[in-house]
Design a protein around this motif. Structure first.
Motif, mmCIF file in Angstrom:
data_model
loop_
_atom_site.group_PDB
_atom_site.id
_atom_site.type_symbol
_atom_site.label_atom_id
_atom_site.label_comp_id
_atom_site.label_asym_id
_atom_site.label_seq_id
_atom_site.Cartn_x
_atom_site.Cartn_y
_atom_site.Cartn_z
ATOM 1 N N PRO A 1 59.219 12.858 11.300
ATOM 2 C CA PRO A 1 59.565 11.723 10.472
ATOM 3 C C PRO A 1 60.881 12.461 9.126
ATOM 4 O O PRO A 1 60.877 14.201 9.166
ATOM 5 N N SER A 2 61.920 12.077 8.613
ATOM 6 C CA SER A 2 62.640 12.163 7.900
ATOM 7 C C SER A 2 62.046 13.077 6.355
ATOM 8 O O SER A 2 63.006 13.741 5.717
ATOM 9 N N THR A 3 60.718 12.380 6.266
ATOM 10 C CA THR A 3 60.050 13.265 5.344
ATOM 11 C C THR A 3 59.648 14.390 5.227
ATOM 12 O O THR A 3 59.085 14.845 4.078
ATOM 13 N N ALA A 4 59.201 14.740 6.452
ATOM 14 C CA ALA A 4 59.665 15.955 7.250
ATOM 15 C C ALA A 4 60.242 17.309 6.712
ATOM 16 O O ALA A 4 59.993 18.600 6.346
ATOM 17 N N TYR A 5 61.348 16.893 5.983
ATOM 18 C CA TYR A 5 62.417 17.545 5.663
ATOM 19 C C TYR A 5 61.796 18.414 4.005
ATOM 20 O O TYR A 5 61.761 17.681 3.238
ATOM 21 N N ALA A 6 62.065 19.611 4.232
ATOM 22 C CA ALA A 6 62.363 20.661 3.311
ATOM 23 C C ALA A 6 63.490 21.197 3.019
ATOM 24 O O ALA A 6 63.895 21.957 3.462
ATOM 25 N N PRO A 7 64.840 21.414 2.386
ATOM 26 C CA PRO A 7 65.419 22.049 2.140
ATOM 27 C C PRO A 7 65.150 22.707 1.036
ATOM 28 O O PRO A 7 64.282 23.836 0.871
#
Length: 211
Positions: free
Chosen positions: A47-53
């Motif tokens: 999901p897009s909430t998996a992103y960790a910049p």
């Protein structure tokens, strides 16, 4: 293009919708996992909430005791594509990012054993750390990149994208025949060998040689 609906590609993780991951795309990793090389890519989604910049904390899922790093080249889509022909696929690429497919290995082993999807093992919050965006002009040949990953300064993973089983154009074409890809979407292209566990407070560094 409507910047309000999307945003600058340099910050694709803030607005890109889909993260499509390819499993088993390096033979040496397939061997280390004792899996079989398949004639078609294995796909799963985050999901897009998996992103960790870059620079933010990677969160460990509370239900896992064995979190692994998987180093991958990510491909950022620059435009919408459906059933894209392989020959035209690179025209749809905006650039790249170095990514991690964080994997709850103990949970994945359980899923595999029970024939269940890998969602719990792969799709948790912050399971997709990403580097700064690299415009495609900076990478003339994405199939000749040396990737590396260190944990607490110790080299763990090193691999060349020339070892991919399925090429980037093939993957884009294959995926876009199944699901429409949109601008800002990210495709993770698989991990070379050397995956392994990380513990709380470990520091992961990764890079692309020369980039």
């Amino acid at each position: 293009r409507d910047m309000a609906a999307s945003g600058p590609l340099s910050r694709f993780w803030e607005w890109g919708k889909n993260i499509v991951c390819v499993g088993r795309n390096y033979a040496d990793h397939v061997r280390e996992m004792r899996s079989a090389v398949l004639s078609e890519p294995v796909l799963f989604l985050k999901p897009s909430t998996a992103y960790a910049p870059e620079g933010s904390a990677i969160l460990m899922p509370a239900y896992s005791r064995n979190l692994h790093h998987e180093l991958e080249l990510g491909v950022v889509m620059g435009r919408r594509g459906r059933a894209v022909p392989e020959a035209a696929a690179m025209d749809y690429v905006a650039g790249y990012a170095l990514c991690l497919d964080m994997t709850a290995r103990d949970v994945q082993d359980e899923c595999k054993k029970n024939g269940l999807p890998w969602t719990l093992a792969k799709s948790f919050t912050a399971s997709c750390p990403v580097s700064a965006f690299v415009p495609k002009e900076k990478i003339p040949d994405p199939h000749n990149l040396k990737l590396w990953l260190k944990v607490n300064g110790e080299l763990r993973q090193e691999g060349n994208t020339s070892s991919m089983i399925f090429s980037i154009p093939y993957i884009i074409s294959y995926v876009s025949k199944i699901m429409t890809l949109e601008e800002g979407d990210l495709i993770l292209t698989g991990t070379p060998k050397g995956v392994g566990p990380v513990k709380e407070n470990d520091e992961i560094q990764a890079g692309i040689h020369g980039v």
